[in-house]
Motif scaffolding. Structure first.
Motif, PDB file in Angstrom:
ATOM      1  N   SER A 164       0.845  -1.199   0.000  1.00  0.00           N
ATOM      2  CA  SER A 164       0.000   0.000   0.000  1.00  0.00           C
ATOM      3  C   SER A 164       0.878   1.246   0.000  1.00  0.00           C
ATOM      4  CB  SER A 164      -0.905   0.017   1.245  1.00  0.00           C
ATOM      5  OG  SER A 164      -0.198   0.511   2.379  1.00  0.00           O
ATOM      6  N   ASP A 165       0.241   2.407  -0.055  1.00  0.00           N
ATOM      7  CA  ASP A 165       0.934   3.676   0.190  1.00  0.00           C
ATOM      8  C   ASP A 165       0.234   4.403   1.327  1.00  0.00           C
ATOM      9  OD1 ASP A 165       2.620   5.805   0.141  1.00  0.00           O
ATOM     10  OD2 ASP A 165       1.812   6.697  -1.681  1.00  0.00           O
ATOM     11  N   VAL A 166       0.080   3.688   2.428  1.00  0.00           N
ATOM     12  CA  VAL A 166      -0.590   4.276   3.596  1.00  0.00           C
ATOM     13  C   VAL A 166       0.120   5.528   4.087  1.00  0.00           C
ATOM     14  CG1 VAL A 166       0.680   2.871   5.262  1.00  0.00           C
ATOM     15  CG2 VAL A 166      -1.599   3.711   5.852  1.00  0.00           C
ATOM     16  N   GLY A 226      -1.262   8.668   2.917  1.00  0.00           N
ATOM     17  CA  GLY A 226      -2.620   8.933   3.393  1.00  0.00           C
ATOM     18  C   GLY A 226      -3.411   7.639   3.493  1.00  0.00           C
ATOM     19  N   ARG A 227      -4.279   7.581   4.492  1.00  0.00           N
ATOM     20  CA  ARG A 227      -5.046   6.352   4.694  1.00  0.00           C
ATOM     21  C   ARG A 227      -6.042   6.093   3.571  1.00  0.00           C
ATOM     22  NH1 ARG A 227      -4.116   3.651   9.004  1.00  0.00           N
ATOM     23  NH2 ARG A 227      -6.057   2.487   8.924  1.00  0.00           N
ATOM     24  N   GLU A 228      -6.277   7.105   2.742  1.00  0.00           N
ATOM     25  CA  GLU A 228      -7.170   6.880   1.595  1.00  0.00           C
ATOM     26  C   GLU A 228      -6.553   5.920   0.583  1.00  0.00           C
ATOM     27  OE1 GLU A 228      -5.111  10.924   0.676  1.00  0.00           O
ATOM     28  OE2 GLU A 228      -5.744   9.749   2.424  1.00  0.00           O
ATOM     29  N   TYR A 229      -5.258   5.648   0.722  1.00  0.00           N
ATOM     30  CA  TYR A 229      -4.608   4.697  -0.179  1.00  0.00           C
ATOM     31  C   TYR A 229      -4.665   3.257   0.339  1.00  0.00           C
ATOM     32  CZ  TYR A 229      -3.062   8.949  -2.404  1.00  0.00           C
ATOM     33  OH  TYR A 229      -3.054  10.181  -3.030  1.00  0.00           O
ATOM     34  N   VAL A 230      -5.398   3.073   1.420  1.00  0.00           N
ATOM     35  CA  VAL A 230      -5.751   1.731   1.894  1.00  0.00           C
ATOM     36  C   VAL A 230      -7.247   1.569   1.654  1.00  0.00           C
ATOM     37  CG1 VAL A 230      -5.926   0.199   3.899  1.00  0.00           C
ATOM     38  CG2 VAL A 230      -3.945   1.706   3.648  1.00  0.00           C
ATOM     39  N   ALA A 262       7.685  11.083  -2.977  1.00  0.00           N
ATOM     40  CA  ALA A 262       7.522  12.442  -3.512  1.00  0.00           C
ATOM     41  C   ALA A 262       6.112  12.650  -4.035  1.00  0.00           C
ATOM     42  CB  ALA A 262       8.545  12.691  -4.614  1.00  0.00           C
ATOM     43  N   ILE A 263       5.554  11.610  -4.630  1.00  0.00           N
ATOM     44  CA  ILE A 263       4.162  11.637  -5.083  1.00  0.00           C
ATOM     45  C   ILE A 263       3.516  10.323  -4.660  1.00  0.00           C
ATOM     46  CG2 ILE A 263       4.502  13.212  -7.012  1.00  0.00           C
ATOM     47  CD1 ILE A 263       4.647  10.802  -8.861  1.00  0.00           C
ATOM     48  N   PRO A 264       2.210  10.332  -4.382  1.00  0.00           N
ATOM     49  CA  PRO A 264       1.543   9.103  -3.943  1.00  0.00           C
ATOM     50  C   PRO A 264       1.772   7.941  -4.905  1.00  0.00           C
ATOM     51  CG  PRO A 264       0.093  10.979  -3.596  1.00  0.00           C
ATOM     52  CD  PRO A 264       1.281  11.487  -4.376  1.00  0.00           C
ATOM     53  N   ARG A 265       1.961   6.766  -4.317  1.00  0.00           N
ATOM     54  CA  ARG A 265       2.158   5.508  -5.058  1.00  0.00           C
ATOM     55  C   ARG A 265       3.357   5.570  -6.002  1.00  0.00           C
ATOM     56  NH1 ARG A 265      -3.388   6.508  -6.628  1.00  0.00           N
ATOM     57  NH2 ARG A 265      -4.929   5.368  -5.393  1.00  0.00           N
ATOM     58  N   ARG A 306      -2.141   2.285  -9.020  1.00  0.00           N
ATOM     59  CA  ARG A 306      -2.592   1.684  -7.765  1.00  0.00           C
ATOM     60  C   ARG A 306      -1.482   0.803  -7.219  1.00  0.00           C
ATOM     61  NH1 ARG A 306      -3.431  -3.579  -8.439  1.00  0.00           N
ATOM     62  NH2 ARG A 306      -4.055  -4.422 -10.484  1.00  0.00           N
ATOM     63  N   MET A 307      -1.602   0.489  -5.934  1.00  0.00           N
ATOM     64  CA  MET A 307      -0.704  -0.452  -5.279  1.00  0.00           C
ATOM     65  C   MET A 307      -1.392  -1.818  -5.218  1.00  0.00           C
ATOM     66  SD  MET A 307       2.106   1.186  -4.522  1.00  0.00           S
ATOM     67  CE  MET A 307       2.913   0.419  -3.114  1.00  0.00           C
ATOM     68  N   PRO A 308      -0.655  -2.899  -4.950  1.00  0.00           N
ATOM     69  CA  PRO A 308      -1.286  -4.231  -4.956  1.00  0.00           C
ATOM     70  C   PRO A 308      -2.490  -4.357  -4.032  1.00  0.00           C
ATOM     71  CG  PRO A 308       1.082  -4.455  -4.993  1.00  0.00           C
ATOM     72  CD  PRO A 308       0.816  -2.989  -4.802  1.00  0.00           C
ATOM     73  N   LEU A 309      -2.446  -3.697  -2.872  1.00  0.00           N
ATOM     74  CA  LEU A 309      -3.551  -3.807  -1.921  1.00  0.00           C
ATOM     75  C   LEU A 309      -4.828  -3.170  -2.454  1.00  0.00           C
ATOM     76  CD1 LEU A 309      -4.190  -4.895   0.937  1.00  0.00           C
ATOM     77  CD2 LEU A 309      -3.608  -2.633   1.830  1.00  0.00           C
ATOM     78  N   GLU A 310      -4.701  -2.269  -3.420  1.00  0.00           N
ATOM     79  CA  GLU A 310      -5.862  -1.567  -3.958  1.00  0.00           C
ATOM     80  C   GLU A 310      -6.570  -2.326  -5.076  1.00  0.00           C
ATOM     81  OE1 GLU A 310      -5.237   2.964  -4.045  1.00  0.00           O
ATOM     82  OE2 GLU A 310      -3.199   2.153  -4.140  1.00  0.00           O
ATOM     83  N   ALA A 311      -6.074  -3.501  -5.418  1.00  0.00           N
ATOM     84  CA  ALA A 311      -6.755  -4.316  -6.431  1.00  0.00           C
ATOM     85  C   ALA A 311      -8.139  -4.686  -5.926  1.00  0.00           C
ATOM     86  CB  ALA A 311      -5.942  -5.566  -6.724  1.00  0.00           C
TER      87      ALA A 311
END
Length: 340
Positions: free
Chosen positions: A214-216, A219-223, A249-252, A257-262
């Motif tokens: 993830s990219d927690v 921000g938690r919105e990335y979980v 520097a930038i999200p993800r 997306r990150m693997p957890l966001e599948a």
């Protein structure tokens, strides 16, 4: 809802660090101890070069004539290969490890290995001890993929190189051997990405060791919302000398997306997955939450918890007894995914 087994792995605070790690940390990682040279290098390229040199020197010591892991230095054929990036035609290095006794045989198992390093450091041979251990565990061919690194290249290039390495190996070995993906830390992120991108049925198992999923930290919105209550390790309590927050520097790192966001539908049908997590690690919940997501999608998953130890400690300090145990757990994890 996760099973009781996985729910029991959700922790609000880490346990105390293992005394053996505390002893090592006090001797080598305190402010009074010499700083790790890798991070003194002034540029990213120099840090990458220094890290690669340090890894090779460490592996040579660990496999020296009087060293505990001397057996890993024997009975292995190393073959350097390359493939070509489908993105821009660049050369991607591959390093194959096979047992000498199996040199004339077709492998029973093919392992594609992705090293860690935050997508910033690491080369095709940076986790050689693990690759050799996997190769010596049976009639296995282990292919390590040397993907390009940030910041010179985008994270999307890291993923593309990883997938190109996978496709090259898959086409090279054919459909007869079982195919397993292995990755540690950010290499676990790549292994997870590749497992989600691969053609259905082409991968027989996945081993993820302290994976980034993830990219927690941006921000938690990335979980995903359904998993947020279970992601607890993005907390100062889990920071150690080996791992803090991954500040991007930038999200993800610019990925979609990150693997957890599948989404759950895309996770269905993924291969049997074994995940090793360290409790004293801000990325602990990345592994646990990915296990929960896979289980919810009906994927057979097993989690190995290394209690009281920090992020991928077996890489910088392979001489510790618990580091060897973690490596042997990896080999047992391989046997578990293959038994499915």
């Amino acid at each position: 809802m996760p099973s009781d087994t996985l729910k029991s792995l959700v922790i609000g605070a880490p346990p105390p660090l293992d005394p053996a790690w505390v002893e090592y940390e006090q001797a080598h990682l305190t402010p009074a101890a010499p700083k790790k040279k890798t991070y003194e290098a002034p540029t990213a390229v120099e840090r990458q070069r220094t890290y690669a040199q340090e890894c090779r020197a460490l592996h040579a010591r660990m496999m020296g004539p009087e060293a505990r892991d001397h057996e890993l230095s024997k009975g292995i054929v190393k073959t350097r290969l390359t493939t070509t990036s489908t993105k821009d035609g660049a050369t991607i290095p591959l390093l194959a490890y096979t047992r000498e006794e199996d040199a004339e045989k077709d492998p029973d198992v093919v392992i594609i290995y992705f090293h860690g390093g935050g997508l910033w450091v690491g080369e095709v041979d940076s986790e050689e001890l693990s690759c050799r251990r996997l190769a010596l565990a049976g009639n296995h061919a282990v292919y390590s993929v040397g993907y390009r690194l940030m910041p010179e290249y985008l994270a999307s290039v890291c993923v593309s190189d990883a997938y190109d390495g996978f496709e090259t190996v898959r086409k090279r070995v054919g459909s007869k051997p079982k195919l397993v993906l292995v990755g540690s830390s950010s290499g676990g992120q790549l292994a997870a990405h590749v497992s989600q991108m691969a053609p259905a049925g082409s991968v027989d198992g996945v081993l993820l060791r302290s994976p980034v999923t993830s990219d927690v930290f941006s921000g938690r919105e990335y979980v995903p919302e359904r998993l947020r209550a279970y992601h607890t390790s993005a907390s100062p309590a889990f920071i150690t000398a080996l791992g803090g927050y991954m500040k991007r520097a930038i999200p993800r790192d610019g990925l979609a997306r990150m693997p957890l966001e599948a989404d759950p539908a895309s996770l269905r049908g993924l291969p049997r997955t074994w995940i090793q997590v360290c409790t004293n690690d801000t990325l602990y919940s990345d592994g646990v939450c990915y296990a929960i997501a896979l289980e919810e999608a009906g994927v057979d998953v097993d989690v190995c918890v290394v209690s009281g130890w920090p992020h991928t400690f077996w890489l910088p300090v392979p001489s510790l007894d618990r580091a060897l145990e973690a490596e042997l757990e990896m080999v047992e994890g391989l046997q578990w995914v293959l038994a499915g």
